[in-house]
Scaffold this active site. Structure first.
Site: not given
Length: 456
Positions: A224-225
């Site tokens: 998700k980063r």
């Protein structure tokens, strides 16, 4: 946010539950207060519902909340302690490291035989067997074996008496009648510990299936980063739920023939978890987009128009609300439907119809407005002032004027298209001009000619 990997896991569970006459159990594991907010729970429920997993189907059960079962978790911990399968420990992490001389080595069993009773600050540890091995029967990975000697006496209840996730998870599975667990491979390392707990509580462990990790184009685990991983983000961008479901079902599994575009009902019947590939699955956004384009083109006219609605109004639409004409959009929709792969693309396809002036795309202007463009615009405008206003008649006019300028239709269209729509690519030009109307087309040709004259 609901990770696409979680969505795939849910769909595989859903397929198995429905094809076998079983039940999909949704449990919200909410015992960690820092990671638990009502809006996040709503996000999970809504995301699952968007891909067809919801309480309207009798195969769905829940949501259950792990926090509501806290008394049972404590009861199970007490049961294990009373049976001699768990013990209390007052060792700190620093003390363990001092004895073992390493941060990597696990707990050394120091308190196993000390006979400590419960006291605030004392954790409860499971007494792992000293010998033998724990074999995990996994439908995807075979039968990986874990030497018991390599599994430390792990904590099952914290110093304040609250059971940890490992124990809570097993107790909830037992109470909810879970017989099959299909989840990501990152949980495989927990499985021997959970299986030991199942057996210590006198129950038969479930059937396990650990799914391959999903990776990006660099073969890195989706993060998700770094990557777009939220199912909600894809749906908000205009990917259809049906297309997402179809694509996610094929991440690590295939129906065994050359077909890929299949409805979930058929995928569900064909799916076999034991045929899931154990190697990592590449999340190919280009392929997903192609899938979505196929699904968009297959929509009926009414369904397509309804699906486009969010992108034809604020905050997506650049035009004023009163400028939008539903009847005009209904006429242009079939032309746009064949040209977009994601619903959000519809806005740029039709904006020229509802804006006072077309969007200024400088790259398109520079590309189209070459030497001779001003004269072409002038002569086309002159002919269009009195021409019949149908797409076929407009095409005839441009063919005639283009030929007079030594241009084939394709070359002659470019400056007219940019003057009228603002872009070098888009919907069929003559149908667009017909819908836009004579007055607006002539005004835009005049504006383009004036701009060219100023720049000359």
């Amino acid at each position: 946010m609901f990770h696409v990997g979680g969505a795939r896991s849910a769909l595989y569970n859903w397929a198995v539950a429905r094809q076998s006459g079983g039940t999909f159990v949704l449990r919200i594991e909410d015992t960690d207060a820092a990671r638990n907010k009502p809006e996040w729970i709503d996000g999970i429920v809504n995301a699952l519902s968007a891909i067809g997993i919801n309480e309207s189907d009798p195969a769905f059960e829940g949501p259950y909340f792990q926090s509501h079962n806290a008394d049972r978790h404590r009861e199970a911990a007490g049961q294990l302690h009373a049976a001699g399968k768990a013990y209390f420990c007052d060792c700190t992490r620093e003390q363990v490291q001092e004895r073992t001389g390493s941060q990597q080595l696990g707990y050394d069993g120091f308190c196993r035989e000390r006979g400590l009773g419960w006291e605030a600050g004392r954790a409860m540890r499971f007494r792992t067997p000293d010998e033998g091995e724990t074999v995990v029967v996994d439908l995807i990975r075979g039968e990986p074996a874990f030497p018991n000697s390599a599994i430390e006496d792990f904590v099952i209840a914290r110093g304040d008496g609250t059971p940890v996730f490992l124990l809570a998870n097993v107790v909830d599975d037992l109470d909810e009648g879970v017989t099959q667990v299909i989840r990501g491979e990152e949980h495989l390392s927990n499985t021997p510990k959970q299986q030991l707990l199942w057996e210590a509580l006198g129950a038969q462990p479930p059937v396990w299936a650990h799914l391959p990790v999903i990776v990006n184009e660099k073969r890195q685990k989706l993060s998700k980063r770094r990557d777009k991983v939220a199912l909600e983000d894809y749906l908000a961008e205009g990917f259809l739920p049906e297309a997402m479901v179809n694509y996610l079902m094929l991440l690590g599994w295939a129906p065994g023939d050359d077909r890929e575009i299949l409805p979930f009902e058929e995928l569900q019947q064909l799916f076999r978890v034991e045929n899931v590939n154990s190697s990592s699955a590449f999340f190919d956004i280009k392929k997903l987009t192609a899938f979505n384009g196929d699904y968009i083109r297959a929509l009926g006219a009414e369904r397509f128009i309804a699906a486009c609605a969010p992108w034809l109004a604020a905050p997506h639409a650049p035009w004023q609300p009163e400028a939008f004409d539903a009847a005009v959009f209904e006429k242009v929709a079939p032309l746009a439907q064949t040209r977009i792969a994601v619903l959000s693309e519809i806005t740029a396809q039709v904006d020229f119809l509802f804006l006072d002036e077309p969007v200024a795309d400088e790259a398109s202007w520079t590309k189209a407005m070459k030497t001779g463009a001003a004269e072409l615009l002038r002569d086309v405008r002159s002919e269009l002032a009195s021409a019949a206003w149908t797409a076929e008649d407009l095409k005839t006019v441009l063919e005639k004027v283009g030929a007079e300028h030594g241009l084939k239709l394709g070359k002659a269209q470019a400056p007219i298209r940019v003057a009228v729509t603002g872009r070098t690519v888009g919907l069929p030009l003559f149908e667009s001009m017909e819908l836009l109307g004579r007055d607006r087309v002539l005004a835009r040709l005049d504006a383009a000619a004036e701009r060219l004259a100023v720049a000359a």
